[in-house]
Design a protein around this motif. Structure first.
Motif, mmCIF file in Angstrom:
data_model
loop_
_atom_site.group_PDB
_atom_site.id
_atom_site.type_symbol
_atom_site.label_atom_id
_atom_site.label_comp_id
_atom_site.label_asym_id
_atom_site.label_seq_id
_atom_site.Cartn_x
_atom_site.Cartn_y
_atom_site.Cartn_z
ATOM 1 N N ALA A 368 0.849 -1.199 0.000
ATOM 2 C CA ALA A 368 0.000 0.000 0.000
ATOM 3 C C ALA A 368 0.875 1.236 0.000
ATOM 4 N N TYR A 369 0.310 2.326 -0.519
ATOM 5 C CA TYR A 369 0.927 3.638 -0.325
ATOM 6 C C TYR A 369 0.303 4.213 0.933
ATOM 7 N N LYS A 370 1.134 4.511 1.949
ATOM 8 C CA LYS A 370 0.588 4.823 3.267
ATOM 9 C C LYS A 370 0.908 6.211 3.778
ATOM 10 N N HIS A 371 1.825 6.938 3.133
ATOM 11 C CA HIS A 371 2.201 8.258 3.652
ATOM 12 C C HIS A 371 1.160 9.294 3.216
ATOM 13 N N VAL A 372 0.483 9.874 4.198
ATOM 14 C CA VAL A 372 -0.645 10.768 3.922
ATOM 15 C C VAL A 372 -0.277 11.901 2.964
ATOM 16 N N PRO A 373 0.762 12.704 3.222
ATOM 17 C CA PRO A 373 1.067 13.823 2.318
ATOM 18 C C PRO A 373 1.430 13.369 0.909
ATOM 19 N N ASN A 378 -0.425 12.614 -4.911
ATOM 20 C CA ASN A 378 -0.469 11.626 -5.993
ATOM 21 C C ASN A 378 -1.774 10.842 -5.884
ATOM 22 N N ILE A 379 -2.871 11.545 -6.011
ATOM 23 C CA ILE A 379 -4.193 10.986 -5.711
ATOM 24 C C ILE A 379 -4.513 9.768 -6.582
ATOM 25 N N ILE A 380 -4.332 9.896 -7.886
ATOM 26 C CA ILE A 380 -4.734 8.822 -8.796
ATOM 27 C C ILE A 380 -3.976 7.538 -8.502
ATOM 28 N N GLU A 381 -2.647 7.640 -8.432
ATOM 29 C CA GLU A 381 -1.834 6.441 -8.205
ATOM 30 C C GLU A 381 -2.053 5.883 -6.806
ATOM 31 N N ARG A 384 -5.362 4.015 -7.007
ATOM 32 C CA ARG A 384 -5.221 2.811 -7.840
ATOM 33 C C ARG A 384 -4.496 1.708 -7.066
ATOM 34 N N ASN A 385 -3.446 2.076 -6.385
ATOM 35 C CA ASN A 385 -2.661 1.074 -5.663
ATOM 36 C C ASN A 385 -3.423 0.530 -4.459
ATOM 37 N N ASN A 386 -4.019 1.422 -3.671
ATOM 38 C CA ASN A 386 -4.661 0.993 -2.424
ATOM 39 C C ASN A 386 -6.006 0.323 -2.638
ATOM 40 N N VAL A 387 -6.779 0.823 -3.584
ATOM 41 C CA VAL A 387 -8.113 0.258 -3.825
ATOM 42 C C VAL A 387 -8.052 -0.857 -4.867
ATOM 43 N N MET A 420 -5.542 8.942 1.524
ATOM 44 C CA MET A 420 -4.947 7.652 1.887
ATOM 45 C C MET A 420 -5.888 6.857 2.785
ATOM 46 N N GLY A 421 -6.374 7.469 3.857
ATOM 47 C CA GLY A 421 -7.274 6.785 4.778
ATOM 48 C C GLY A 421 -8.571 6.367 4.107
#
Length: 650
Positions: A368-373, A378-381, A384-387, A420-421
């Protein structure tokens, strides 16, 4: 001359020691006879020489067997002195026996006198060399630090021995055991903790070393808390179990670990739960090179899986974790087939093929991409990665008949204020929907807060900032977070995964939340430094408040609602939360896919707000690509037809 002796080869030193001891034993015997007869001139006959020869041979063999010539003189400890005493006593006994049987003219009292003279001749030079070298080495030290050891047990004694030839000088021991009051350890007094402030001032103590042996983390935390007001550097030695197992050395002194500050003692795991989804099974970990993924791998190989597939997008991270695990597996009493694979969780065909090829039975999805900032920028990626990464892995698991699929979630999924959350909560909803659609694969989600020492954690950041002289940066004076050690989190994830029935959301008991600014202050104090502020301009380290980052909350939660129940493990809770049917989730996933394929950040955000994620967004977009292209903030009607999706995919 002394330097030449000390730098000589070991063989030369041993030959010189043997020659000296031969001479010393002969002189000791002659001196003993002279002392007994009261004259300096004594006639030595053949029988007396024969007795001396026997005594010499047996004595030197005894010295060799006792390891006297393996001891390094400059570091000679009490054990070597005991060897000298035992060797001389053997020598005296042999002298008495040989003179009796040979009928040599040696008075019966001479062997007793000989023992004391031989001790003087054999032992004194060794002590003199040791003392001289110690004095020279101390004189060469630029600065000698006065320290106190907290803990007058075995660990404290061993620590004092290991640092005796360093620039540290042990002034005293401190221990809260009333039985040790007024006693001496290594010739140094053992004081009560209440005397610490006085000792620090009197002897200009620079550090306190904690040698607490197998004391619980709660006990260590209480002791460290009591030392904080003293404004002195606190360092500790590794746990006694690590020293005994060979993982660490007694002299491996280090800064106080954050685990000791939290004072949270781990609970003994339930072996049945640890084995259930791993032992004898083919296990796959996505994101195997990350903080949680790598610790999961470490614990999984101890539970005897048949195979462990390491799936990771980063080549460097995959190389590191494979190298580490390969070294561990060699030492294990059982074999584990390690399979390192590079790939993205967004490549569903690849993941399906991997799971089918290696008959994967259990999946731990930590990628997962987990770093909030970073995700905010990088909203799209990030989505895509997390969902979609979670969805594709889950669909692959169903096709490959995987028995158990465990998602590593986060407390930031609860009433999130950041992308992220919200993406992690959306991923939970996807798995809950799939759990209703089929029953072949058991889906489980485990939600917890921050883990200590993970990439991006505040603890290593604070430590680095303190080391470089500050300032220590905290986002907000009121921000609080939950903390847990990586090993404990991974251990609980494995056990929670074994308890899942399908679609379960488990939350881990994170203990008491920690105020980040208080954590920063404690770390500064325990480094022996003072906080610099308006009231203390002469302080060492300043704390600066940088402001909340985009999407960051003052505090995190673990539950959306109040419907929670206990499990068979005291630190694992089961949450009953809102979910959607698979048909409802499929529609939302279609909308989200169109938004991602079209690079429409506003539509992505709209879908996350539409889903029952409890996502609340008050922030504007900070994604630099979106901002640079000057996209309008208003949402226009979107085409969700199959033809439009196919067009976007190409």
């Amino acid at each position: 001359m002394l330097g030449l002796l000390l730098n000589a080869p070991r063989k030369a030193k041993r030959a010189l020691s043997l020659f000296y001891d031969t001479t010393a034993i002969a002189l000791a015997l002659y001196a003993s006879i002279c002392l007994r007869l009261g004259t300096v001139w004594v006639d030595i006959g053949q029988k007396e020489m024969a007795s001396l020869g026997i005594t010499l041979i047996v004595s030197l063999v005894a010295f060799i067997k006792l390891g006297l010539y393996r001891a390094i003189l400059r570091y000679m400890a009490h054990q070597a002195l005991i060897s000298v005493i035992i060797g001389v006593c053997i020598s005296g006994t042999v002298l008495a026996a040989s003179s009796f049987f040979i009928k040599a003219s040696i008075p019966r009292s001479v062997p007793f006198i000989y023992i004391f003279t031989a001790l003087f001749f054999v032992g004194t030079p060794r002590l003199l060399i040791r003392s001289t070298v110690s004095l020279i080495s101390r004189a060469r030290k630029d600065i000698e630090e006065n320290i106190i050891i907290y803990g007058a047990g075995y660990s404290g004694y061993q620590l004092a021995n290991s640092i005796q030839n360093t620039h540290y000088k042990v002034i005293a021991f401190v221990d809260d055991n009333p039985k040790l009051k007024g006693t001496l350890l290594r010739g140094l007094p053992v004081h009560k903790p209440r005397n610490l402030a006085k000792l620090i001032k009197l002897h200009q103590i620079t550090k306190v070393f904690l040698a607490l042996g197998s004391a619980s983390r709660t006990c260590r935390s209480q002791i460290i808390k009591s030392l904080e007001p003293l404004g002195i550097g606190i360092q500790t030695i590794p746990p006694i179990q690590d020293i005994l197992s060979g993982k660490a050395k007694i002299e491996d002194i280090k800064d106080v670990e954050i685990e000791d500050l939290l004072g949270r003692d781990p609970i003994k795991p339930e072996p049945r739960l640890l084995h259930a989804c791993i032992t004898g099974k083919s296990v796959m970990v996505t994101g195997a090179g990350g903080s949680i993924g790598s610790e999961l791998c470490r614990q999984i190989i101890r539970q005897r899986p048949s195979k462990l597939i390491l799936f990771e997008i980063s080549e460097a991270s995959l190389y590191q974790i494979e190298l580490e695990l390969s070294k561990h597996i060699v030492k294990l009493p059982h074999s584990v087939e390690l399979i390192p694979l590079i790939g993205s969780v967004q490549n569903q065909r690849l993941i399906t093929t991997i799971m089918q090829t290696f008959d994967v039975q259990t999946v731990y999805h930590a990628a997962a991409y987990k770093h909030v900032p970073i995700v905010e920028q990088n909203i799209i990626e990030g989505v895509r990665n997390n969902v979609f990464g979670t969805w594709y892995c889950a669909e692959a698991a169903i096709k490959a008949n995987v028995e158990s699929f465990v998602l590593i979630s986060t407390d930031k999924a609860v009433r999130s204020t950041n992308i992220m959350g919200a993406s992690k909560r959306f991923a939970e909803l996807v798995l809950q929907g799939l759990a209703q659609r089929q029953h072949k694969t058991r889906f489980t989600m485990v939600r917890f807060g921050n883990v200590l020492g993970s990439s991006g954690s505040v603890v290593p950041l604070f430590r680095q900032q303190i080391k470089t002289g500050g300032p220590v940066t905290v986002t907000h004076p009121d921000i609080i977070r939950y903390f847990m050690t990586i090993p404990e989190a991974a251990e609980l994830v494995i056990q929670a995964g074994a308890m899942g029935r399908g679609g379960d959301v488990f939350v881990l008991d994170m203990g008491e939340p920690v105020k980040i600014v208080e954590l920063a202050k404690r770390m500064i104090h325990l480094s022996g430094l003072e906080i610099k502020d308006e009231n203390h301009q002469e302080g060492d380290i300043e704390i600066e408040f940088s402001g909340l980052r985009p999407g960051e909350k003052l505090f995190e939660e673990l539950l959306i609602g109040d419907n929670v129940s206990g499990t068979q493990h005291p630190r694992i809770l089961r949450a009953e939360e809102k979910l959607l049917t698979w048909q409802e989730m499929e529609k939302l996933l279609t909308k989200l896919e169109v938004a991602c394929l079209g690079l429409q950040c506003n539509d992505v955000k709209a879908v996350l707000l539409e889903a029952p994620t409890d996502f609340v967004s008050k922030e504007g977009f900070v994604d630099p690509v979106w901002i640079s292209n000057e996209h309008p903030q208003t949402t226009k009607p979107v085409d969700y037809s199959d033809s439009k999706i196919a067009e976007l995919r190409t």
